[in-house]
Enzyme design. Structure first.
Site, PDB file in Angstrom:
ATOM      1  N   GLY A 156      45.065  47.667  39.549  1.00  0.00           N
ATOM      2  CA  GLY A 156      43.642  47.385  39.636  1.00  0.00           C
ATOM      3  C   GLY A 156      43.143  47.745  41.019  1.00  0.00           C
ATOM      4  N   ILE A 158      43.108  46.071  43.851  1.00  0.00           N
ATOM      5  CA  ILE A 158      44.020  45.733  44.944  1.00  0.00           C
ATOM      6  C   ILE A 158      45.273  46.608  44.903  1.00  0.00           C
ATOM      7  CG2 ILE A 158      45.482  43.902  45.898  1.00  0.00           C
ATOM      8  CD1 ILE A 158      43.309  41.905  44.973  1.00  0.00           C
ATOM      9  N   ARG A 179      48.895  48.928  32.335  1.00  0.00           N
ATOM     10  CA  ARG A 179      48.637  49.104  30.906  1.00  0.00           C
ATOM     11  C   ARG A 179      48.129  50.500  30.579  1.00  0.00           C
ATOM     12  NH1 ARG A 179      44.867  44.012  29.648  1.00  0.00           N
ATOM     13  NH2 ARG A 179      44.078  44.686  31.683  1.00  0.00           N
ATOM     14  N   ARG A 237      49.642  36.133  42.364  1.00  0.00           N
ATOM     15  CA  ARG A 237      49.661  34.702  42.070  1.00  0.00           C
ATOM     16  C   ARG A 237      51.103  34.240  42.025  1.00  0.00           C
ATOM     17  NH1 ARG A 237      45.273  34.237  43.681  1.00  0.00           N
ATOM     18  NH2 ARG A 237      43.371  33.625  42.563  1.00  0.00           N
ATOM     19  N   GLU A 266      52.670  26.258  44.476  1.00  0.00           N
ATOM     20  CA  GLU A 266      51.892  26.152  45.705  1.00  0.00           C
ATOM     21  C   GLU A 266      51.077  24.860  45.762  1.00  0.00           C
ATOM     22  OE1 GLU A 266      48.434  29.009  47.643  1.00  0.00           O
ATOM     23  OE2 GLU A 266      50.096  29.939  46.561  1.00  0.00           O
ATOM     24  N   HIS A 284      49.403  31.820  52.106  1.00  0.00           N
ATOM     25  CA  HIS A 284      48.290  32.323  51.297  1.00  0.00           C
ATOM     26  C   HIS A 284      47.164  32.845  52.200  1.00  0.00           C
ATOM     27  CE1 HIS A 284      46.508  31.920  47.006  1.00  0.00           C
ATOM     28  NE2 HIS A 284      45.938  32.927  47.637  1.00  0.00           N
ATOM     29  N   GLY A 286      45.932  35.945  52.116  1.00  0.00           N
ATOM     30  CA  GLY A 286      45.381  37.180  51.546  1.00  0.00           C
ATOM     31  C   GLY A 286      43.985  37.560  51.986  1.00  0.00           C
TER      32      GLY A 286
END
Length: 317
Positions: A156, A158, A179, A237, A266, A284, A286
């Site tokens: 995607g 990212i 996919r 995730r 988490e 985390h 990001g």
């Protein structure tokens, strides 16, 4: 004036924009909302701006019945903490903030790739401990990433941003699992089986969305397929990784190392993982830059404003 609940403190510019249009309540707590808070939010506010960990699941909607809230304008691109199907049945819309997070998350992926491959966390701990004896030719030899092969699971926004950085910045060959085929401005090979991809790359990056379809996607089979020098990176995730399988692979030196920004349970990180030298652990980070968090918040407010004006929120999920 519509009432709005913002479930975590956000940058000042975001709060200022929200308060200019809505009767805004800010929950002054950085932890996820608890059971009663979730239900009260749906009952008592016209709109809610939730964040990661605010678990609006099917049971919450069932307990509330007919909520006063009509829009959950999620702060973040990932929305697996919200049951979108249950929200729709309760006539609650859900929006998110794609785009704003792309470059920041890709940058952290590159940080983890380099830190893990070059053993940066291990080296810093050595220096801080006072046990470093000085340079020598075979000290802490890591993986040279330039010219190697990166595998991206999930192409995607990212995933593509990570692949672009790897290809143009470090001359890495790109392979990916997705996919569908992607039309990219550089050569990249799509591999249809995730374990097969894992076996062919020097760095494997998880960039898939969270959710039931991807839970424990990265498991013992995938880690077992990886080459012994290869590194695993997760910026997606935590639940996409079966953490016990990753710990076993690291403990047994079945893979070269790992770099993690998210965790299965988490914020709990298992002792076994924290004790390992061959894993880099970040809290985390990001999108943890003021500019990015502000953009995310303003995008969430734009979704709220569109709904308030009778329009479709631009980032409806």
């Amino acid at each position: 004036m519509k009432s709005l609940l913002i479930t975590r403190p956000l940058p000042d510019a975001v709060l200022e924009k929200a308060r200019s249009t809505f009767q805004t309540t800010v929950r002054l707590n950085n932890m996820p909302m608890q059971s009663d808070e979730l239900r009260d939010a749906l009952r008592n506010f016209d709109m809610v701006l939730p964040s990661l960990g605010d678990a609006f699941d099917a049971q919450v909607f069932a307990d509330v019945g007919t909520p006063r809230c009509k829009l959950l304008a999620n702060f973040g691109v990932g929305f697996n903490h919200i049951d979108v199907e249950a929200a729709a049945k309760a006539n609650v819309l859900v929006s998110n903030t794609p785009g704003a997070v792309t470059d920041a998350t890709a940058d952290v992926a590159m940080t983890l790739i380099l830190m893990s491959a070059r053993r940066a966390s291990e080296g810093e701990r050595l220096v801080r401990s006072g046990q470093w004896k000085g340079w020598h030719p075979t000290q802490m030899l890591g993986l040279h990433v330039t010219g190697k092969t990166v595998g991206i699971a999930g192409m995607g926004r990212i995933g593509q941003a990570i692949a672009q950085r790897c290809h143009y910045g470090f001359g890495m060959a790109v392979k990916y699992w997705n996919r569908s085929e992607k039309d990219l401005p550089y050569e990249a090979e799509r591999v249809e089986d995730l374990a097969a991809l894992a076996a062919q790359v020097d760095v494997l990056v998880a960039a898939v969305p969270g959710g039931t379809d991807t839970r424990h996607l990265f498991n013992a089979e995938v880690f077992g397929a990886m080459q012994s020098h290869a590194h695993f990176i997760n910026i997606s995730r935590g639940e996409v990784v079966k953490e016990s399988a990753l710990v076993a692979a690291l403990q047994n030196n079945e893979i070269g190392g790992a770099g993690l920004d998210v965790y299965e349970f988490e914020p709990r990180v298992p002792d076994a993982l924290r004790k390992l030298d061959n894993v880099t652990l970040l809290p985390h980070l990001g999108t943890a830059a003021l500019e990015i968090r502000t953009q995310m918040g303003l995008m969430a407010v734009d979704n709220l404003l569109a709904y308030e004006q009778g329009e479709t929120p631009p980032n409806l999920v």
